[in-house]
Design a protein around this motif. Structure first.
Motif, mmCIF file in Angstrom:
data_model
loop_
_atom_site.group_PDB
_atom_site.id
_atom_site.type_symbol
_atom_site.label_atom_id
_atom_site.label_comp_id
_atom_site.label_asym_id
_atom_site.label_seq_id
_atom_site.Cartn_x
_atom_site.Cartn_y
_atom_site.Cartn_z
ATOM 1 N N SER A 264 -14.824 54.130 49.908
ATOM 2 C CA SER A 264 -14.945 53.167 48.818
ATOM 3 C C SER A 264 -14.480 53.770 47.498
ATOM 4 C CB SER A 264 -16.400 52.703 48.698
ATOM 5 O OG SER A 264 -16.859 52.138 49.909
ATOM 6 N N LEU A 265 -14.850 55.003 47.253
ATOM 7 C CA LEU A 265 -14.435 55.655 46.003
ATOM 8 C C LEU A 265 -12.935 55.912 45.993
ATOM 9 C CD1 LEU A 265 -17.375 58.211 45.607
ATOM 10 C CD2 LEU A 265 -16.965 56.180 44.213
ATOM 11 N N ASP A 266 -12.391 56.296 47.142
ATOM 12 C CA ASP A 266 -10.957 56.566 47.214
ATOM 13 C C ASP A 266 -10.126 55.297 47.059
ATOM 14 O OD1 ASP A 266 -11.446 59.250 47.565
ATOM 15 O OD2 ASP A 266 -11.281 59.181 49.758
ATOM 16 N N SER A 267 -10.745 54.142 47.357
ATOM 17 C CA SER A 267 -10.007 52.879 47.258
ATOM 18 C C SER A 267 -9.814 52.422 45.817
ATOM 19 C CB SER A 267 -10.735 51.787 48.057
ATOM 20 O OG SER A 267 -11.976 51.457 47.436
ATOM 21 N N VAL A 268 -10.571 52.993 44.887
ATOM 22 C CA VAL A 268 -10.428 52.648 43.468
ATOM 23 C C VAL A 268 -9.265 53.460 42.896
ATOM 24 C CG1 VAL A 268 -11.555 52.587 41.212
ATOM 25 C CG2 VAL A 268 -12.900 52.173 43.290
ATOM 26 N N ALA B 47 -22.607 56.975 56.432
ATOM 27 C CA ALA B 47 -22.708 56.470 55.063
ATOM 28 C C ALA B 47 -21.829 57.275 54.119
ATOM 29 C CB ALA B 47 -24.160 56.504 54.597
ATOM 30 N N SER B 48 -21.769 58.596 54.308
ATOM 31 C CA SER B 48 -20.929 59.422 53.429
ATOM 32 C C SER B 48 -19.462 59.050 53.578
ATOM 33 C CB SER B 48 -21.140 60.906 53.738
ATOM 34 O OG SER B 48 -20.608 61.246 55.003
ATOM 35 N N GLN C 48 -16.590 48.842 41.295
ATOM 36 C CA GLN C 48 -15.473 48.473 42.169
ATOM 37 C C GLN C 48 -15.647 49.076 43.570
ATOM 38 O OE1 GLN C 48 -11.440 48.530 40.274
ATOM 39 N NE2 GLN C 48 -12.527 49.451 38.527
ATOM 40 N N ALA C 49 -16.093 50.324 43.611
ATOM 41 C CA ALA C 49 -16.324 50.959 44.914
ATOM 42 C C ALA C 49 -17.441 50.253 45.672
ATOM 43 C CB ALA C 49 -16.669 52.433 44.708
ATOM 44 N N LEU C 50 -18.438 49.815 44.918
ATOM 45 C CA LEU C 50 -19.561 49.108 45.539
ATOM 46 C C LEU C 50 -19.094 47.830 46.206
ATOM 47 C CD1 LEU C 50 -22.667 49.061 45.870
ATOM 48 C CD2 LEU C 50 -22.769 47.753 43.744
ATOM 49 N N THR C 51 -18.252 47.087 45.499
ATOM 50 C CA THR C 51 -17.735 45.832 46.042
ATOM 51 C C THR C 51 -16.948 46.068 47.328
ATOM 52 O OG1 THR C 51 -17.595 44.867 43.834
ATOM 53 C CG2 THR C 51 -16.248 43.859 45.558
#
Length: 498
Positions: A391-395, A384-385, A421-424
């Motif tokens: 996800s955060l790095d993709s923003v 999960a981490s 955005q990271a959630l999506t």
């Protein structure tokens, strides 16, 4: 529309594969009858037996046979029925007359050796072993031992509705028993109770000690580990006495000596005249209706769902903490998080589960379900981490800069701009992690948890029918995975979902 089409196509392919498997399971190829006059006649044949049994030890030195080892007698029987083995070797009472008739097998010959069998205790429980020996001596003197063996070892129990008449104790510290089989006539479950020859023997011991019985089913190796680690007091299930085992455990006086039997297909047995659908109906009734075996499925389903959801919940929270540590400005905190992820990535899930249950929490008395939740949550947190970080790095970094330029604080920028955005982007990855965890819970049977997969094994060990239990379990896992994915996707606003 595209996703719906793919789902429908997958369902059609699954049903087609199921139909093929049903047809394959209900048909049998011809086989030449095998005649054995003695155990020496198996030379050149494909022989199957249970791994670690005395028959494994006896047959392994032979170079003139092709020996295959199986975990259970039901798997071994299935190999014979599928023509993957020519003969299977086990003790003469393992397949009663009803099982031999239903599966069209017979005893071709019997071995010349006798293998003594006894209940097994830890070395620091010598007083309990001696108590049981005293119980056995008394049973031999009053004739009850011979009556008990006559009842169980001659298929007389097949005519009875109630197999034991020894009332259980209602209070006191439980006598913890590990059974490494779920098979008549030694020890087997009917609904929530245990029956069998060794079950009745351990009931006599519990009565003598004035302690209630607590019997749980283990894999053979897991049962031995549970006994040596002190999680159980006695082991049952037809464990044969060997010098190696005597170095670690105490065996009570043997209650019986079993003879090996060589089982082959009975080509002269009459085939059932039932049609295709009658066979399917009979198989469903035998596997699900008889003895209310469907209850194994429902209770196992609950265990699987419980372990999965709790592991996801706690693992997701722990994973958020690990993610925060990996993004810390302090090097030592990042190093700790990196080491944790490296450790979880390198330890197989089954090994982690066994270490926690048989080593870390061996003396704690913690419920096995809780140990499973801890193990899966620890492993899930690492995955999960990684999902959170990806996800955060993709923003794009520009999104953060724009938020700060508009006057938002760092926290407001994260919650209102970066996080949505990271959630999506992270939902599909997180869903995959959750479904992998769901399927991974199928190993919890190694620590005596009766989950969904174990429920199928319990039914197979009683009916010796592999197809229906495995099909039912497969379909349920398929539905659970679909529902879990649906739950995850619907847990967030639609505008955040791709």
């Amino acid at each position: 529309m595209k996703k719906s089409f793919i789902s429908v196509l997958a369902a059609i392919l699954f049903l087609c594969a199921t139909a093929v498997l049903i047809l394959a399971s209900c048909s049998s190829e011809g086989s030449h009858g095998i005649e054995l006059q003695s155990e020496d006649d198996i030379s050149g044949l494909r022989v199957a037996t249970v791994a670690g049994s005395c028959y494994d030890i006896d047959l392994s030195p032979r170079t003139d046979i092709s020996l295959s080892l199986f975990n259970t007698a039901s798997d071994m029987l299935q190999a014979l029925l599928n023509h993957q083995a020519d003969v299977i070797v086990d003790d003469e009472t393992i397949f009663n007359s009803e099982i031999r008739r239903d599966n069209r097998i017979r005893i071709a010959c019997k071995g010349s050796k006798l293998f003594p069998t006894a209940l097994t205790f830890r070395k620091d429980e010598a007083d309990i072993a001696e108590t049981f020996n005293a119980v056995q001596r008394r049973m031999h003197e009053d004739g009850s031992m011979e009556q008990l063996k006559l009842f169980w070892l001659t298929d007389e129990y097949l005519e009875e509705k109630v197999h034991t008449h020894i009332p259980p104790e209602e209070s006191g510290e439980p006598l913890r028993v590990a059974s490494i089989v779920n098979m008549a006539p030694l020890a087997f479950m009917v609904e929530d109770d245990w029956f069998g020859l060794e079950t009745d023997l351990v009931r006599q011991l519990a009565k003598e000690l004035k302690r209630p019985l607590d019997i749980k089913l283990y894999e053979a190796a897991s049962g031995l580990m549970a006994l040596s680690s002190g999680q159980v007091d006695v082991l049952i299930g037809g464990l044969f006495i060997t010098p190696e085992r005597q170095e670690t455990f105490i065996f009570a006086d043997p209650y019986h000596s079993y003879r090996s039997a060589y089982f082959v297909l009975d080509t002269e047995a009459e085939e059932s005249g039932a049609g295709f659908w009658q066979k399917i109906g009979k198989s469903l009734e035998k596997n699900l209706i008889t003895e209310k075996r469907w209850k194994y499925i429902t209770s196992g389903l609950w265990e699987t769902v419980k372990i999965t959801l709790l592991s996801i919940f706690f693992g997701a929270i722990l994973g958020a903490g690990i993610c925060a540590m990996t993004r810390s400005s302090r090097k030592w905190i990042r190093s700790v998080a990196g080491f944790y992820n490296w450790l979880m990535a390198g330890i197989p899930m089954l090994v982690l589960l066994l270490i926690l249950f048989y080593v870390v929490f061996a003396k704690s008395g913690i419920d096995p379900t809780l140990v499973a939740v801890v193990a899966f949550a620890l492993n899930f947190a690492s995955g999960a981490s990684d999902v959170y970080n990806s996800s955060l790095d993709s923003v794009p970094q520009g999104q953060t800069e724009a938020g700060l330029a508009l006057g938002f604080t760092k926290l407001q920028t994260f919650l209102r701009i970066v996080f949505p955005q990271a959630l999506t982007r992270g939902i599909p990855l997180f869903q995959g992690q959750c479904i992998s965890l769901l399927k991974g819970t199928s190993i919890v049977g190694y620590i005596a948890i009766q989950d969904l997969t174990r429920a199928g094994d319990l039914i197979r060990s009683r009916t010796f029918d592999a197809f229906v239990p495995l099909l039912v379990v497969t379909v349920i896992y398929f539905i659970l995975a679909w529902l879990l994915g649906l739950l995850i996707r619907s847990a967030y606003p639609k505008k955040h979902v791709l």
